[in-house]
Design an enzyme around this catalytic site. Structure first.
Site, PDB file in Angstrom:
ATOM      1  N   SER A 148       0.849  -1.195   0.000  1.00 29.77           N
ATOM      2  CA  SER A 148       0.000   0.000   0.000  1.00 29.77           C
ATOM      3  C   SER A 148       0.877   1.233   0.000  1.00 29.77           C
ATOM      4  O   SER A 148       2.006   1.208   0.505  1.00 29.77           O
ATOM      5  CB  SER A 148      -0.899   0.006   1.243  1.00 29.77           C
ATOM      6  OG  SER A 148      -1.542   1.263   1.415  1.00 29.77           O
ATOM      7  N   TYR A 161      -1.482  -0.297  10.166  1.00 31.91           N
ATOM      8  CA  TYR A 161      -1.694  -0.896   8.847  1.00 31.91           C
ATOM      9  C   TYR A 161      -0.524  -0.532   7.927  1.00 31.91           C
ATOM     10  O   TYR A 161       0.037  -1.396   7.245  1.00 31.91           O
ATOM     11  CB  TYR A 161      -3.014  -0.397   8.266  1.00 31.91           C
ATOM     12  CG  TYR A 161      -3.306  -0.892   6.876  1.00 31.91           C
ATOM     13  CD1 TYR A 161      -3.771  -2.184   6.655  1.00 31.91           C
ATOM     14  CD2 TYR A 161      -3.119  -0.055   5.770  1.00 31.91           C
ATOM     15  CE1 TYR A 161      -4.042  -2.639   5.373  1.00 31.91           C
ATOM     16  CE2 TYR A 161      -3.390  -0.498   4.488  1.00 31.91           C
ATOM     17  CZ  TYR A 161      -3.854  -1.786   4.298  1.00 31.91           C
ATOM     18  OH  TYR A 161      -4.123  -2.227   3.016  1.00 31.91           O
ATOM     19  N   LYS A 165       2.425  -2.898   6.046  1.00 30.77           N
ATOM     20  CA  LYS A 165       2.669  -2.893   4.609  1.00 30.77           C
ATOM     21  C   LYS A 165       4.120  -2.519   4.289  1.00 30.77           C
ATOM     22  O   LYS A 165       4.674  -2.956   3.277  1.00 30.77           O
ATOM     23  CB  LYS A 165       1.700  -1.936   3.916  1.00 30.77           C
ATOM     24  CG  LYS A 165       0.243  -2.407   3.981  1.00 30.77           C
ATOM     25  CD  LYS A 165       0.069  -3.783   3.352  1.00 30.77           C
ATOM     26  CE  LYS A 165      -1.403  -4.177   3.246  1.00 30.77           C
ATOM     27  NZ  LYS A 165      -1.585  -5.487   2.569  1.00 30.77           N
TER      28      LYS A 165
END
Length: 257
Positions: A148, A161, A165
């Site tokens: 991401s 998050y 990633k």
């Protein structure tokens, strides 16, 4: 040159492939000739996805196998079923991911942190370990993992998050170095804001229009189909000299990252 994108005779295994980006990538791989095994947690959604791919790609060979990437034994069973249904794996697309926590990294509960890192990083290491012998035995292969643009910058509410990633990109680079001598390529795709159910909270609100106008040079959100081309490039001989990379697909929002 067109033959460089031909995946006829190849077997592709995808996680997180019942909808959104995973489904779009699976459809594109099937359209270029690969036998495709799609996986996600819910069998009913997988079956619907399989039917959709077969409707869009006449003659496609698509198999659906439910599995939860958070459990190594389920991934072992997934790979075994892939072997039985389609054959050894030539192309791996680790697209499954989770974001169980929306808030400050400094306040994340242990359980949410562990789930995020397990699903977004550890599961992809497990998958790589499980399919690397297939690829090495066939003279090479391609592993592709969905990261991401969140990996490239801090966030007050999506920080953990993003951390997971970024760790995934680190995994990709190390696997690329370790597996390269065996002809196995490993790359990450880093999507920007894509119009999927997974990211609905980020794009389904009035502020998004201002963000599009101010931050995305192409002036639109990404669509799942925007990932269809790059996955074929990375999976096929067209990308045969590409490994260890993190490629952004973001409409230009992160061109300076």
């Amino acid at each position: 040159m067109r033959a460089s994108f031909d995946l006829t005779g190849k077997v592709a295994l995808l996680t997180g492939a019942s909808r959104g980006m995973g489904l779009a990538m699976a459809t594109s791989l099937a359209d270029h000739g690969a036998r495709v095994v799609i996986s996600a947690r819910k069998a009913d959604q997988l079956e619907a996805a399989r039917e959709q791919i077969e409707a869009e790609v006449p003659g496609a060979q698509v198999f659906a196998v439910a599995a939860n990437v958070g459990y190594r034994d389920q991934l072992e069973a997934l790979v075994a079923q892939c072997h039985a249904l389609a054959g050894p794996v030539d192309i791996l697309v680790g697209n499954a991911g989770v974001n169980p926590y929306y808030g400050k990294t400094s306040e994340i509960p242990d359980a949410a942190y562990d789930k995020t890192m397990s699903a977004n990083v550890q599961s992809n290491l497990w998958l790589a370990q499980l399919v690397a012998p297939d690829m090495a035995g066939r003279g090479g292969g391609s592993m592709i993992f969905t990261s991401s643009i969140g990996a490239f910058k801090p966030s007050e509410m999506l920080g953990t998050y993003g951390m997971s990633k970024l760790a995934l990109i680190g995994l990709v680079r190390n696997l690329a170095m370790e597996f390269g001598p065996r002809g196995i390529r490993v790359n990450a795709i880093c999507p920007g804001l894509i119009r999927t159910e997974f990211a609905r909270e980020l794009w389904d609100n009035p502020e998004v229009e201002n963000r599009i106008q101010g931050e995305i040079p192409l002036r639109r959100l990404g669509e799942p189909e925007d990932l269809a081309g790059i996955v074929v490039y990375l999976a096929s001989d067209a990308g045969r000299y590409m490994t260890g990379q993190a490629l952004t697909v973001c409409g230009g929002s992160n061109m300076w990252a």
